[in-house]
Design an enzyme around this catalytic site. Structure first.
Site, PDB file in Angstrom:
ATOM      1  N   ASP A 220      -7.250  -3.178  14.136  1.00 50.75           N
ATOM      2  CA  ASP A 220      -8.579  -3.600  13.971  1.00 50.75           C
ATOM      3  C   ASP A 220      -8.644  -4.643  12.773  1.00 50.75           C
ATOM      4  O   ASP A 220      -9.843  -4.821  12.273  1.00 50.75           O
ATOM      5  CB  ASP A 220      -9.299  -2.064  13.290  1.00 50.75           C
ATOM      6  CG  ASP A 220      -8.704  -1.666  12.082  1.00 50.75           C
ATOM      7  OD1 ASP A 220      -7.559  -2.106  11.716  1.00 50.75           O
ATOM      8  OD2 ASP A 220      -9.249  -0.864  11.429  1.00 50.75           O
TER       9      ASP A 220
ATOM     10  N   ASP B 189       0.801  -1.311  -0.014  1.00 54.61           N
ATOM     11  CA  ASP B 189       0.060   0.080   0.214  1.00 54.61           C
ATOM     12  C   ASP B 189       0.820   1.203  -0.023  1.00 54.61           C
ATOM     13  O   ASP B 189       1.929   1.248   0.004  1.00 54.61           O
ATOM     14  CB  ASP B 189      -0.965  -0.040   1.211  1.00 54.61           C
ATOM     15  CG  ASP B 189      -0.232  -0.461   2.302  1.00 54.61           C
ATOM     16  OD1 ASP B 189       0.961  -0.495   2.624  1.00 54.61           O
ATOM     17  OD2 ASP B 189      -1.225  -0.820   3.529  1.00 54.61           O
TER      18      ASP B 189
ATOM     19  N   GLU C 289      -9.715  -1.807   5.504  1.00 58.60           N
ATOM     20  CA  GLU C 289     -10.343  -1.491   6.657  1.00 58.60           C
ATOM     21  C   GLU C 289     -11.422  -2.436   6.856  1.00 58.60           C
ATOM     22  O   GLU C 289     -11.826  -3.033   6.052  1.00 58.60           O
ATOM     23  CB  GLU C 289     -10.865   0.004   6.818  1.00 58.60           C
ATOM     24  CG  GLU C 289      -9.643   0.958   6.568  1.00 58.60           C
ATOM     25  CD  GLU C 289      -8.843   1.124   7.785  1.00 58.60           C
ATOM     26  OE1 GLU C 289      -8.864   0.025   8.787  1.00 58.60           O
ATOM     27  OE2 GLU C 289      -8.206   2.105   8.138  1.00 58.60           O
TER      28      GLU C 289
ATOM     29  N   HIS D 197      -7.110  -4.776   9.815  1.00 62.38           N
ATOM     30  CA  HIS D 197      -6.875  -4.448   8.507  1.00 62.38           C
ATOM     31  C   HIS D 197      -5.671  -5.160   8.002  1.00 62.38           C
ATOM     32  O   HIS D 197      -4.721  -5.049   8.621  1.00 62.38           O
ATOM     33  CB  HIS D 197      -7.078  -2.989   8.163  1.00 62.38           C
ATOM     34  CG  HIS D 197      -6.027  -2.262   8.788  1.00 62.38           C
ATOM     35  ND1 HIS D 197      -6.134  -0.822   9.586  1.00 62.38           N
ATOM     36  CD2 HIS D 197      -4.565  -2.160   8.482  1.00 62.38           C
ATOM     37  CE1 HIS D 197      -4.929  -0.406   9.699  1.00 62.38           C
ATOM     38  NE2 HIS D 197      -4.044  -1.236   9.210  1.00 62.38           N
TER      39      HIS D 197
HETATM   40  C1  GLP Z   1      -0.575   0.106   8.622  1.00 61.50           C
HETATM   41  C2  GLP Z   1      -0.370  -0.500   7.352  1.00 61.50           C
HETATM   42  C3  GLP Z   1      -0.455  -2.158   7.525  1.00 61.50           C
HETATM   43  C4  GLP Z   1       0.163  -2.425   8.385  1.00 61.50           C
HETATM   44  C5  GLP Z   1      -0.384  -1.898   9.679  1.00 61.50           C
HETATM   45  C6  GLP Z   1       0.141  -2.310  11.002  1.00 61.50           C
HETATM   46  O1  GLP Z   1      -1.761   0.596   8.712  1.00 61.50           O
HETATM   47  N1  GLP Z   1      -1.239   0.098   6.030  1.00 61.50           N
HETATM   48  O2  GLP Z   1      -0.059  -2.494   6.146  1.00 61.50           O
HETATM   49  O3  GLP Z   1       0.100  -3.886   8.726  1.00 61.50           O
HETATM   50  O4  GLP Z   1      -0.053  -0.417   9.618  1.00 61.50           O
HETATM   51  O5  GLP Z   1       1.235  -1.650  11.500  1.00 61.50           O
HETATM   52  P1  GLP Z   1       2.196  -1.883  12.658  1.00 61.50           P
HETATM   53  O6  GLP Z   1       3.022  -3.059  12.158  1.00 61.50           O
HETATM   54  O7  GLP Z   1       3.108  -0.515  12.944  1.00 61.50           O
HETATM   55  O8  GLP Z   1       1.513  -2.198  13.852  1.00 61.50           O
END
Ligand code: GLP
Length: 263
Positions: free
Chosen positions: A140, A70, A147, A142
């Site tokens: 959440d 993303d 989402e 995602h």
């Molecule tokens: C962001 C990214 C996701 C990622 C998520 C969790 O929202 N778009 O791809 O998995 O964060 O991040 P973290 O690993 O910092 O908890």
């Protein structure tokens, strides 16, 4: 779905990095190995371990093509919170043999998001699909930026970020949720599901509900990560801290059946 439980984050990262390196090394069918990659704090330790292995000559990225999950819409590449910047800063720039032309990241500054996303799907198909998609998940549940209530059949496209996600990600934007872009480009759940294999990293207490939803909950668009229950080759690697919401039964089952994987 396999669930590999490690003591702590550092062992989780070691396990994941060695798993990925072994897959790359075993790939011998002539075409490049196609690796899907995430951003966020979860993969940082895996990237550090892979860099170490790459520098030690234990894994080469010369024949690896990457596709990131993303990118924020509206952030230029050189913005220090763009995922392009993150990936180069935390991974690509430190690899000795990664080829710039093999790196694919959605362009958050595109003036035609639909075309950008359709081209991305077409490019993945051109390479014969993704061999291994590594991912993290949000609190959440995602997956990428899919989402809650995103279609479980979704393809690469524009996503609106929830207020919750903007609050969580504001830690990188001066703790101001308003500074977090409101939209992103993201691969779809369907795109991830089409990968030959999926490896998801889940660590920390704050991911305990999301881990339980991924592993034990029903398949539901409320927790988009739960779609992975329908994938034929999905692995979740997690740490003890993330296991707090699993039933004792589930926890014991995976500790037992995967005991050879425990580092
Ligand atoms: C962001 C990214 C996701 C990622 C998520 C969790 O929202 N778009 O791809 O998995 O964060 O991040 P973290 O690993 O910092 O908890």
């Amino acid at each position: 779905m396999r669930v590999i439980i490690q003591d702590n984050y550092s062992k989780l990262c070691q396990w994941a990095a060695h798993y990925i390196a072994a897959k790359i090394n075993a790939h011998k069918d002539g075409r490049p190995f196609v690796l899907g990659l995430p951003t966020g704090s979860s993969p940082i330790g895996v990237y550090q371990e892979l860099i170490k292995m790459n520098k030690a000559g234990e894994v080469s990225f010369a024949n690896v093509v990457t596709f990131n999950m993303d990118e924020y819409l509206g952030l230029p590449r050189d913005h220090d919170q763009s995922y392009w910047f993150f990936m180069h800063d935390n991974f690509f720039d430190d690899l000795v043999d990664m080829k710039a032309e093999n790196i694919n990241i959605l362009n958050g500054m595109t003036d035609d998001p639909e075309k950008e996303c359709a081209d991305y799907e077409a490019k993945i198909a051109y390479y014969g699909g993704i061999d291994l998609f590594m991912g993290g998940i949000g609190v959440d549940g995602h997956l990428a930026f899919n989402e809650p209530y995103t279609s479980l059949a979704s393809r690469t496209g524009v996503r609106d970020l929830t207020t919750d996600t903007r609050i969580v990600n504001s830690r990188f934007f001066d703790n101001d949720p308003e500074k977090v872009p409101a939209q992103a480009l993201s691969v779809g759940i369907g795109t991830v599901m089409d990968s030959k294999e999926v490896l998801i990293l889940i660590n920390g207490h704050n991911k305990a509900r999301a881990l339980a939803a991924t592993v034990e909950g029903g398949v539901s668009q409320k927790w988009t990560c739960s779609a992975l229950q329908m994938h034929k080759d999905a692995i979740v690697v997690c740490d003890e801290a993330a296991c707090g919401e699993l039933t004792v039964d589930t926890y014991k089952y995976f500790l037992d059946i995967e005991k050879k994987e425990r580092l």
